[in-house]
Design a protein around this motif. Sequence first.
Motif, PDB file in Angstrom:
ATOM      1  N   SER A  24      27.602  34.560  33.226  1.00 58.92           N
ATOM      2  CA  SER A  24      27.031  34.397  34.509  1.00 58.92           C
ATOM      3  C   SER A  24      26.787  32.881  34.646  1.00 58.92           C
ATOM      4  O   SER A  24      26.530  32.064  33.701  1.00 58.92           O
ATOM      5  N   PHE A  25      26.898  32.317  35.919  1.00 59.06           N
ATOM      6  CA  PHE A  25      27.025  31.270  36.297  1.00 59.06           C
ATOM      7  C   PHE A  25      25.566  31.040  37.141  1.00 59.06           C
ATOM      8  O   PHE A  25      25.181  29.916  37.753  1.00 59.06           O
ATOM      9  N   CYS A  26      24.527  31.749  37.122  1.00 56.07           N
ATOM     10  CA  CYS A  26      23.264  31.765  37.767  1.00 56.07           C
ATOM     11  C   CYS A  26      22.240  30.918  37.055  1.00 56.07           C
ATOM     12  O   CYS A  26      22.271  30.980  35.998  1.00 56.07           O
ATOM     13  N   ALA A  27      21.242  30.236  37.849  1.00 53.27           N
ATOM     14  CA  ALA A  27      20.245  29.406  37.098  1.00 53.27           C
ATOM     15  C   ALA A  27      19.494  30.600  36.085  1.00 53.27           C
ATOM     16  O   ALA A  27      19.227  29.961  35.152  1.00 53.27           O
ATOM     17  N   GLU A  28      19.065  31.732  36.674  1.00 55.35           N
ATOM     18  CA  GLU A  28      18.548  32.644  35.853  1.00 55.35           C
ATOM     19  C   GLU A  28      19.851  33.556  35.450  1.00 55.35           C
ATOM     20  O   GLU A  28      20.074  34.565  36.371  1.00 55.35           O
ATOM     21  N   ALA A  29      20.553  33.605  34.321  1.00 52.81           N
ATOM     22  CA  ALA A  29      21.576  34.187  33.953  1.00 52.81           C
ATOM     23  C   ALA A  29      21.395  35.773  34.181  1.00 52.81           C
ATOM     24  O   ALA A  29      22.491  36.263  34.886  1.00 52.81           O
ATOM     25  N   ALA A  30      20.379  36.471  34.010  1.00 53.97           N
ATOM     26  CA  ALA A  30      20.466  38.040  33.987  1.00 53.97           C
ATOM     27  C   ALA A  30      20.271  38.217  35.765  1.00 53.97           C
ATOM     28  O   ALA A  30      20.455  39.299  36.164  1.00 53.97           O
ATOM     29  N   ASP A  31      20.124  37.253  36.756  1.00 52.09           N
ATOM     30  CA  ASP A  31      20.055  37.610  38.105  1.00 52.09           C
ATOM     31  C   ASP A  31      21.368  37.930  38.466  1.00 52.09           C
ATOM     32  O   ASP A  31      21.383  38.618  39.796  1.00 52.09           O
ATOM     33  N   ILE A  32      22.339  37.761  37.834  1.00 52.10           N
ATOM     34  CA  ILE A  32      23.659  38.064  38.085  1.00 52.10           C
ATOM     35  C   ILE A  32      23.750  39.510  38.843  1.00 52.10           C
ATOM     36  O   ILE A  32      24.584  40.045  39.636  1.00 52.10           O
ATOM     37  N   ALA A  33      23.240  40.382  38.035  1.00 56.59           N
ATOM     38  CA  ALA A  33      22.893  41.877  38.477  1.00 56.59           C
ATOM     39  C   ALA A  33      22.259  42.219  39.692  1.00 56.59           C
ATOM     40  O   ALA A  33      22.271  43.369  40.295  1.00 56.59           O
ATOM     41  N   ALA A  34      21.518  41.369  40.041  1.00 54.05           N
ATOM     42  CA  ALA A  34      20.477  41.614  41.220  1.00 54.05           C
ATOM     43  C   ALA A  34      21.189  41.230  42.667  1.00 54.05           C
ATOM     44  O   ALA A  34      20.501  41.583  43.731  1.00 54.05           O
ATOM     45  N   TYR A  35      22.460  40.723  42.635  1.00 52.06           N
ATOM     46  CA  TYR A  35      22.991  40.241  43.929  1.00 52.06           C
ATOM     47  C   TYR A  35      23.787  41.355  44.630  1.00 52.06           C
ATOM     48  O   TYR A  35      24.480  40.877  45.423  1.00 52.06           O
ATOM     49  N   GLY A  36      23.626  42.528  44.238  1.00 49.99           N
ATOM     50  CA  GLY A  36      24.326  43.471  44.975  1.00 49.99           C
ATOM     51  C   GLY A  36      25.791  43.695  44.412  1.00 49.99           C
ATOM     52  O   GLY A  36      25.990  42.968  43.406  1.00 49.99           O
ATOM     53  N   PRO A  37      26.531  44.495  45.041  1.00 51.21           N
ATOM     54  CA  PRO A  37      27.875  44.627  44.553  1.00 51.21           C
ATOM     55  C   PRO A  37      28.683  43.123  44.584  1.00 51.21           C
ATOM     56  O   PRO A  37      28.465  42.444  45.606  1.00 51.21           O
ATOM     57  N   LEU A  38      29.238  42.746  43.328  1.00 50.34           N
ATOM     58  CA  LEU A  38      30.064  41.801  43.375  1.00 50.34           C
ATOM     59  C   LEU A  38      31.677  41.920  43.689  1.00 50.34           C
ATOM     60  O   LEU A  38      31.980  42.973  43.202  1.00 50.34           O
ATOM     61  N   THR A  39      31.981  40.843  44.110  1.00 53.13           N
ATOM     62  CA  THR A  39      33.597  40.956  44.768  1.00 53.13           C
ATOM     63  C   THR A  39      34.672  40.232  43.623  1.00 53.13           C
ATOM     64  O   THR A  39      33.932  39.055  43.401  1.00 53.13           O
ATOM     65  N   THR A  40      35.935  40.423  43.711  1.00 52.23           N
ATOM     66  CA  THR A  40      36.886  39.374  43.336  1.00 52.23           C
ATOM     67  C   THR A  40      37.102  38.345  44.395  1.00 52.23           C
ATOM     68  O   THR A  40      36.659  38.588  45.475  1.00 52.23           O
ATOM     69  N   GLU A  41      37.521  37.608  43.850  1.00 52.71           N
ATOM     70  CA  GLU A  41      37.922  36.296  44.870  1.00 52.71           C
ATOM     71  C   GLU A  41      38.476  36.660  46.014  1.00 52.71           C
ATOM     72  O   GLU A  41      38.116  36.278  47.062  1.00 52.71           O
ATOM     73  N   ASP A  42      39.590  37.482  45.912  1.00 55.70           N
ATOM     74  CA  ASP A  42      40.231  37.978  47.251  1.00 55.70           C
ATOM     75  C   ASP A  42      39.570  39.147  47.851  1.00 55.70           C
ATOM     76  O   ASP A  42      40.141  39.639  48.972  1.00 55.70           O
ATOM     77  N   GLY A  43      38.637  39.560  47.382  1.00 60.87           N
ATOM     78  CA  GLY A  43      37.607  40.573  48.176  1.00 60.87           C
ATOM     79  C   GLY A  43      38.299  41.756  47.901  1.00 60.87           C
ATOM     80  O   GLY A  43      37.813  42.977  48.291  1.00 60.87           O
ATOM     81  N   ASP A  73      39.799  44.894  29.665  1.00 56.31           N
ATOM     82  CA  ASP A  73      40.651  43.755  29.212  1.00 56.31           C
ATOM     83  C   ASP A  73      41.610  43.166  30.379  1.00 56.31           C
ATOM     84  O   ASP A  73      41.673  42.118  30.591  1.00 56.31           O
ATOM     85  N   GLY A  74      41.895  44.189  31.453  1.00 52.10           N
ATOM     86  CA  GLY A  74      42.823  43.651  32.503  1.00 52.10           C
ATOM     87  C   GLY A  74      42.074  42.905  33.408  1.00 52.10           C
ATOM     88  O   GLY A  74      42.485  42.294  34.163  1.00 52.10           O
ATOM     89  N   LEU A  75      40.744  42.866  33.342  1.00 49.54           N
ATOM     90  CA  LEU A  75      39.910  41.878  34.188  1.00 49.54           C
ATOM     91  C   LEU A  75      39.447  40.503  33.679  1.00 49.54           C
ATOM     92  O   LEU A  75      38.897  40.045  34.321  1.00 49.54           O
ATOM     93  N   ARG A  76      40.269  40.396  32.476  1.00 50.45           N
ATOM     94  CA  ARG A  76      39.773  39.269  31.590  1.00 50.45           C
ATOM     95  C   ARG A  76      40.127  37.987  32.813  1.00 50.45           C
ATOM     96  O   ARG A  76      41.028  37.873  33.302  1.00 50.45           O
ATOM     97  N   GLY A  77      39.306  36.903  32.788  1.00 48.38           N
ATOM     98  CA  GLY A  77      39.228  35.821  33.668  1.00 48.38           C
ATOM     99  C   GLY A  77      39.023  35.973  35.130  1.00 48.38           C
ATOM    100  O   GLY A  77      39.092  35.121  36.099  1.00 48.38           O
ATOM    101  N   THR A  78      38.657  37.162  35.538  1.00 48.68           N
ATOM    102  CA  THR A  78      38.314  37.527  36.962  1.00 48.68           C
ATOM    103  C   THR A  78      37.017  37.059  37.535  1.00 48.68           C
ATOM    104  O   THR A  78      36.018  37.278  36.745  1.00 48.68           O
ATOM    105  N   ARG A  79      36.954  36.095  38.245  1.00 49.77           N
ATOM    106  CA  ARG A  79      35.620  35.406  38.844  1.00 49.77           C
ATOM    107  C   ARG A  79      35.075  36.393  39.802  1.00 49.77           C
ATOM    108  O   ARG A  79      35.627  37.368  40.709  1.00 49.77           O
ATOM    109  N   LEU A  80      33.688  36.686  39.658  1.00 50.06           N
ATOM    110  CA  LEU A  80      33.009  37.548  40.903  1.00 50.06           C
ATOM    111  C   LEU A  80      32.213  36.793  41.510  1.00 50.06           C
ATOM    112  O   LEU A  80      31.568  35.744  41.139  1.00 50.06           O
ATOM    113  N   TYR A  81      32.260  37.263  42.935  1.00 50.07           N
ATOM    114  CA  TYR A  81      31.408  36.495  44.016  1.00 50.07           C
ATOM    115  C   TYR A  81      30.610  37.389  44.632  1.00 50.07           C
ATOM    116  O   TYR A  81      30.506  38.625  44.807  1.00 50.07           O
ATOM    117  N   ALA A  82      29.360  36.840  45.019  1.00 56.94           N
ATOM    118  CA  ALA A  82      28.160  37.586  45.583  1.00 56.94           C
ATOM    119  C   ALA A  82      28.050  37.102  46.963  1.00 56.94           C
ATOM    120  O   ALA A  82      28.396  35.573  47.418  1.00 56.94           O
TER     121      ALA A  82
END
Length: 168
Positions: A24-43, A73-82
């Motif tokens: 998680s890159f969030c200030a409060e790490a656990a908040d990552i799950a609270a931002y709704g569906p997360l998408t990949t960089e390309d959407g 494993d296939g998702l390793r390195g995938t960045r997630l966006y809110a």
Amino acid sequence: MTDRVCVGAIAGAFGVRGEVRLKSFCAEAADIAAYGPLTTEDGARSFEVTLTRPVAQGFAAVLSGVTTKEAADGLRGTRLYAPRAALPSLPDDEFYHADLLGLTAVDTGGQTLGKIAAVLNHGAGDLLELRGPGLTGSVLVPFTREIVPTVDLATGRIIIDPPEGLLD
């Protein structure tokens, strides 16, 4: 400013049932799950995130639609966006890293120094990676109020008052 902000990354599979290790890159790490569906960089893909437990350097998490170790494993390195709208608004003196990227950096006399290429944090505070034609490679500038007194997102620039020898 973009309409999406990178809030985390998948570090690989965790276990054999499709869980992932989520950083998680969030200030409060656990908040990552609270931002709704997360998408990949390309959407192209969207995931509902359920944190299952803390693990070293992140969380074990279940992502919707990911049910096998191989898929995880296939998702390793995938960045997630809110979506930016899902994120909390910030006080005037705080900024999302995504908003700083690409800003033009000028010195206190108005001379252009370069552009912000990255925002880094290795544990001792944020550093701005500055790149420009007059610089030999990248220069890391501490992101403190003393050295960066002004961030003006509306005009797309920051003012840097570098200490002696920083840009030499």
